[in-house]
Design an enzyme around this catalytic site. Structure first.
Site, PDB file in Angstrom:
ATOM      1  CG  ASP A 332      28.930   4.241   6.244  1.00 46.79           C
ATOM      2  OD1 ASP A 332      28.793   2.961   6.316  1.00 46.79           O
ATOM      3  OD2 ASP A 332      28.124   4.849   6.316  1.00 46.79           O
ATOM      4  CD  GLU A 333      27.908   8.389   8.192  1.00 45.92           C
ATOM      5  OE1 GLU A 333      27.652   9.364   7.701  1.00 45.92           O
ATOM      6  OE2 GLU A 333      26.821   7.659   8.577  1.00 45.92           O
ATOM      7  CB  ALA A 334      33.618   2.910  11.863  1.00 46.81           C
TER       8      ALA A 334
END
Length: 545
Positions: A332-334
């Site tokens: 996530d949230e990369a």
């Protein structure tokens, strides 16, 4: 036997419980409960406890739990008498549904002089034992069990809670207490968030800088004012022996530990320890430090063969510590900033005919999945793992939007529902636009609306998330988790048919006595903590000398 199977099948389809006024404080609600018309069963020091073979360990746990409540009974023996409490394994016990549900099926009957708990497998026997613990009540005549009959089994196989130990570190004792409470409510997955931008929390002997550097940060945001730094070094990590201890503790309670090792984003601590893991060819690159503030960091792991070799080395060392099938890799949230400006990342995109940096993330995730598959593990990740294309064999944990669940189900993937709308226990419980109270959790339906009948089995279940940016003590973890997790337990275990908030509230009122027994710092109806507000202050974990 045929009659019992028909009765149980009917119970599984149309749950029946006593009225709220009569119902014991059982959470989650059993599939089928029939109140007895006889006297209650006393629990005294002479009450026998019979259990043989594999049932003996569950009996020992049951006796210890009853003793903690104050209901001391006799030590387990290998008999099968008609007095006291008998725990019995019976592979022929009537059960319906898939094998995993049958393994957790149990039947409990209690009358004036005898309680019999029967299950097809030790796992089901333990689930029934938690019911017995919840049923025990102290009256003017001493400790007693009510006369009743219960047939029970879970609705979903994945019933979990996640604890973020990356932002704030919790001791082995605190983690095991979290697992104890989880198991007491028939939850069966402990999702252990072990790596983050702000701290790497698991010992890797072949890569010692992951903990000597990555486990410690120079400062943390001030509680209540995240824009300010407290200037206090903070850190901690779990040795491999610590991990073994926690995993064994959980296994004894039939809870599976699911480790989370974040990649390709949320990896600042790892890159600070080993800068070669980062995208060092990005113009203006500077080696990062372990994160000292919250939020999304722009550093991602470089898509180099050396990175995958490093990940494989870490996997080889630590995956044997976790016997469960699943490993959570985050995903996530990369942010794609570094990959978009990295000549090497762009070269990988071109060489593998990938569409863009999102395609590179999908390629990265599939490479990691291959490493897991080669080691007998299955990949699960947050719903961003579908960006650029979802692997057909990955399991998706849905946190952002229900549309991603429908996408994954349509593609044939399994999902675990963890939506912010119902399961983010770091959210305030009142007073804000997105407040998440216990009643809101109780309304969660894990199967997305409109899911075809052929896809329902792909919904493995649901879990609650305890992110700890603003939760710095075990007491505050409990305040934010309970009783919201009670509602989640009912959503995950009990049939959707017959779900009733008023009935749940009545049972919860009685059930809180069990949380009081363990001095759980749950949130009371008026918003106050069950213990003191001072107990929720952040616990310091300074670096080791």
């Amino acid at each position: 036997m045929i009659l019992r199977l028909l009765l149980f099948t009917c119970a599984a389809m149309t749950s029946s419980v006593a009225t709220s006024a009569e119902a014991p404080g059982l959470i989650p609600r059993p599939v089928h409960l029939t109140p007895g018309d006889g006297p209650t069963m006393p629990l005294t020091a002479t009450t026998a406890l019979h259990a043989a073979g594999a049932a003996a360990a569950v009996a020992t746990w049951l006796r210890d739990e009853l003793a903690r409540s104050g209901a001391a009974i006799a030590a387990p023996d290998a008999g099968d008498g008609q007095d006291g409490i008998t725990l019995r394994l019976d592979p022929g016990l009537a059960a319906v549904g898939p094998d995993w549900a049958q393994a957790e099926t149990y039947r409990l009957t209690i009358d004036a002089g005898h309680a019999t708990l029967t299950a097809r497998a030790p796992e089901g026997l333990f689930r029934g034992a938690t019911t017995l613990v919840q049923l025990a009540e102290q009256t003017g005549a001493g400790w007693r069990l009510p006369a009743l009959a219960i047939d029970d089994q879970p609705r979903f196989r994945w019933r979990g809670l996640m604890l973020d130990c990356g932002r704030h570190f919790f001791t082995v004792a605190e983690v095991e207490r979290f697992i104890d409470l989880l198991a007491l409510h028939k939850l069966n997955r402990f999702h252990w968030h072990l790596t983050e931008d702000q701290g790497w929390r698991i010992e890797v002997k072949s890569a010692p800088r992951l903990t000597s550097v990555g486990a410690w940060r120079a400062s943390s945001p001030v509680m209540g004012d995240a824009g300010k730094a407290d200037g206090q070094p903070y850190g901690g990590f779990y040795t491999q022996d610590d991990i073994r201890h926690v995993v064994a503790h959980a296994a004894a309670r039939f809870v599976t530990v699911v480790p989370e090792l974040e990649m390709p984003g949320h990896g600042c601590a790892a890159i600070a320890a080993y800068p070669e893991l980062g995208n060092r060819d990005v113009p203006g690159w500077q080696d990062p430090q372990v994160g000292t503030h919250w939020g999304v960091f722009h550093h991602t792991l470089a898509p180099r063969e050396e990175t995958f070799a490093f990940i494989a080395k870490v996997f080889d060392e630590i995956l044997p510590l976790f016997p469960g099938a699943y490993v959570h890799i985050g995903g996530d949230e990369a942010p794609k900033d570094e990959w978009q400006h990295s000549p090497f990342a762009q070269q990988v995109i071109a060489e593998h005919d990938l569409k863009d940096a999102h395609g590179l993330q999908a390629w990265f995730i599939k490479r990691v999945e291959g490493l897991l598959t080669a080691r007998g593990k299955r990949l699960i990740g947050w719903d961003e793992i579908q960006e650029g294309g979802l692997s057909p064999t990955a399991t998706m944990m849905v946190w952002r939007d229900w549309k991603w669940a429908k996408l994954a189900l349509a593609a044939g993937n399994a999902v675990v529902m963890a939506p912010t709308s119902h399961t983010y226990f770091d959210y305030a419980q009142s007073g804000t636009p997105r407040a998440l109270d216990t009643q809101r959790v109780f309304t969660l339906e894990p199967v997305p609306d409109g899911t075809p009948a052929t896809q329902v089995a792909q919904v493995l279940g649901a879990q609650g998330q305890v992110w700890t940016e603003s939760i710095g003590s075990a007491d505050k973890v409990e305040y934010m988790t309970w009783p919201r997790a009670c509602a989640l337990a009912e959503v995950c275990w009990s049939p959707a048919e017959g779900r009733d908030w008023t009935d749940f509230q009545a049972r919860l009122t009685r059930h809180l006595a069990l949380l009081d027994r363990d001095q759980v710092n749950y949130r009371k109806d008026d918003g106050a903590p069950a213990r003191s507000s001072e107990a929720m202050a952040a616990t310091p974990h300074p670096p080791l000398p």
